[in-house]
Motif scaffolding. Structure first.
Motif, PDB file in Angstrom:
ATOM      1  N   SER A 111       1.537   4.361  -3.047  1.00  0.00           N
ATOM      2  CA  SER A 111       1.062   5.736  -2.882  1.00  0.00           C
ATOM      3  C   SER A 111       2.140   6.790  -3.103  1.00  0.00           C
ATOM      4  CB  SER A 111       0.408   5.926  -1.505  1.00  0.00           C
ATOM      5  OG  SER A 111       1.294   5.581  -0.465  1.00  0.00           O
ATOM      6  N   LYS A 122      -3.942   4.704  -0.175  1.00  0.00           N
ATOM      7  CA  LYS A 122      -3.127   3.522   0.100  1.00  0.00           C
ATOM      8  C   LYS A 122      -3.352   2.511  -1.028  1.00  0.00           C
ATOM      9  CE  LYS A 122      -0.737   1.884   3.847  1.00  0.00           C
ATOM     10  NZ  LYS A 122       0.084   2.636   4.790  1.00  0.00           N
ATOM     11  N   GLY A 172       0.794  -1.228   0.000  1.00  0.00           N
ATOM     12  CA  GLY A 172       0.000   0.000   0.000  1.00  0.00           C
ATOM     13  C   GLY A 172       0.819   1.267   0.000  1.00  0.00           C
ATOM     14  N   GLY A 173       1.761   1.372   0.927  1.00  0.00           N
ATOM     15  CA  GLY A 173       2.560   2.576   1.056  1.00  0.00           C
ATOM     16  C   GLY A 173       3.611   2.732  -0.019  1.00  0.00           C
ATOM     17  N   HIS A 211      -1.371  -2.135   4.083  1.00  0.00           N
ATOM     18  CA  HIS A 211      -0.053  -1.682   4.550  1.00  0.00           C
ATOM     19  C   HIS A 211       1.000  -2.764   4.330  1.00  0.00           C
ATOM     20  CE1 HIS A 211       2.693   0.784   6.973  1.00  0.00           C
ATOM     21  NE2 HIS A 211       3.132  -0.361   7.471  1.00  0.00           N
ATOM     22  N   ASN A 242      -2.025   9.179   2.996  1.00  0.00           N
ATOM     23  CA  ASN A 242      -2.916   8.134   2.482  1.00  0.00           C
ATOM     24  C   ASN A 242      -3.933   7.653   3.515  1.00  0.00           C
ATOM     25  OD1 ASN A 242      -1.610   6.081   4.087  1.00  0.00           O
ATOM     26  ND2 ASN A 242      -0.029   5.884   2.517  1.00  0.00           N
TER      27      ASN A 242
END
Length: 277
Positions: free
Chosen positions: A35, A239, A31-32, A253, A177
């Motif tokens: 982004s 995210k 996810g991170g 995450h 995010n």
């Protein structure tokens, strides 16, 4: 911008290579990493003064990934820009790799700062910027922080230091995010008015969409002058940005891939590879 299409294409390839890297490993910070893709594409594809053939060039601009868990996206960017072969990306986090899970400047060509312990990267970036300012050098420093990372008090000490010394040669990006390891920001620690807080701390603030390549470039392309305050760019991101499956997860995450999840990611890679933006 030099070439909007070229930077968009770089972002697409960063996203593809990052997904392939993590999926080959079978787990990681999806996810991170997603982004910050567009920001990395703009910095390395349009804004920063770099020379992949001479990574330690003294006149280069510096980049610090304070949210070190997004290291795979940085590795993909560096490989695509020619710092090392793209084939090395598949060694992520393997024994003997030059690509550990979080950036290590002693291992990976092109990495300017070792990061991973949240809150510390921005302090390193502040020290770099102060050094360049005191030395009368024109190097710029760019730093990406996570919004969950702002829970660390060290970040706010660094922000106060940056503003006090008027480090206008340092630009901060906040990857807003709205999620972190244990849930949403509002569930863990509410951020309240980020723009207002940074302004009160002595920064100029811009809030833009995290996938708006043109806006990101326009925010940071002008070289800031001594009479200007340091700049914070708040990236209103998602995210898992750019991958519909990841964007729709309650928390992307860190993922360990089940067969079903792996299939979803592989489908996303195929869709990105077939798309020419």
């Amino acid at each position: 911008m030099k070439d909007v299409q070229e930077v968009r294409d770089l972002a697409r390839h960063i996203r593809i290579e990052t997904l392939k890297m993590l999926t080959g490993l079978g787990f990681g910070h999806y996810g991170g990493s997603m982004s910050v893709v567009e920001t990395l594409a703009v910095l390395y594809g349009d804004v920063m003064r770099i020379d992949p053939k001479s990574p330690d060039w003294q006149d280069r601009d510096y980049f610090v990934l304070s949210k070190g868990h997004a290291g795979p996206a940085l590795y993909a960017t560096l490989a695509l820009k020619g710092y090392f072969p793209v084939s090395e990306l598949q060694t992520l986090n393997q024994n003997g790799t030059k690509l550990p899970s979080h950036p290590d400047r002693l291992r990976t060509t092109g990495v300017d700062a070792t990061t991973g312990s949240l809150g510390q990267g921005v302090s390193i970036a502040a020290g770099m910027a102060l050094s360049h300012k005191l030395g009368g050098r024109t190097n710029r420093v760019f730093c990406i922080l996570g919004d969950g990372e702002l829970n660390e008090g060290q970040c706010w000490e660094a922000f106060q230091f940056i503003a006090h010394h008027n480090l206008h040669n340092l630009t901060l990006f906040i990857d807003y995010n709205k999620q972190q390891l244990d849930g949403t920001l509002d569930e863990v620690i509410k951020p309240f008015d980020l723009a207002g807080k940074f302004s009160a701390f002595g920064f100029d603030v811009q809030t833009i969409k995290g996938d708006d390549i043109v806006a990101i470039s326009e925010a940071v392309t002008p070289v800031r002058h001594a009479e200007q305050r340091p700049l914070v760019v708040i990236l209103d991101s998602i995210k898992g940005q750019g991958v519909r499956y990841l964007e729709q997860l309650a928390n992307s995450h860190h993922l360990r891939l089940t067969p079903d999840v792996k299939l979803e990611i592989e489908n996303a890679i195929a869709e990105l590879e077939a798309t020419h933006v």
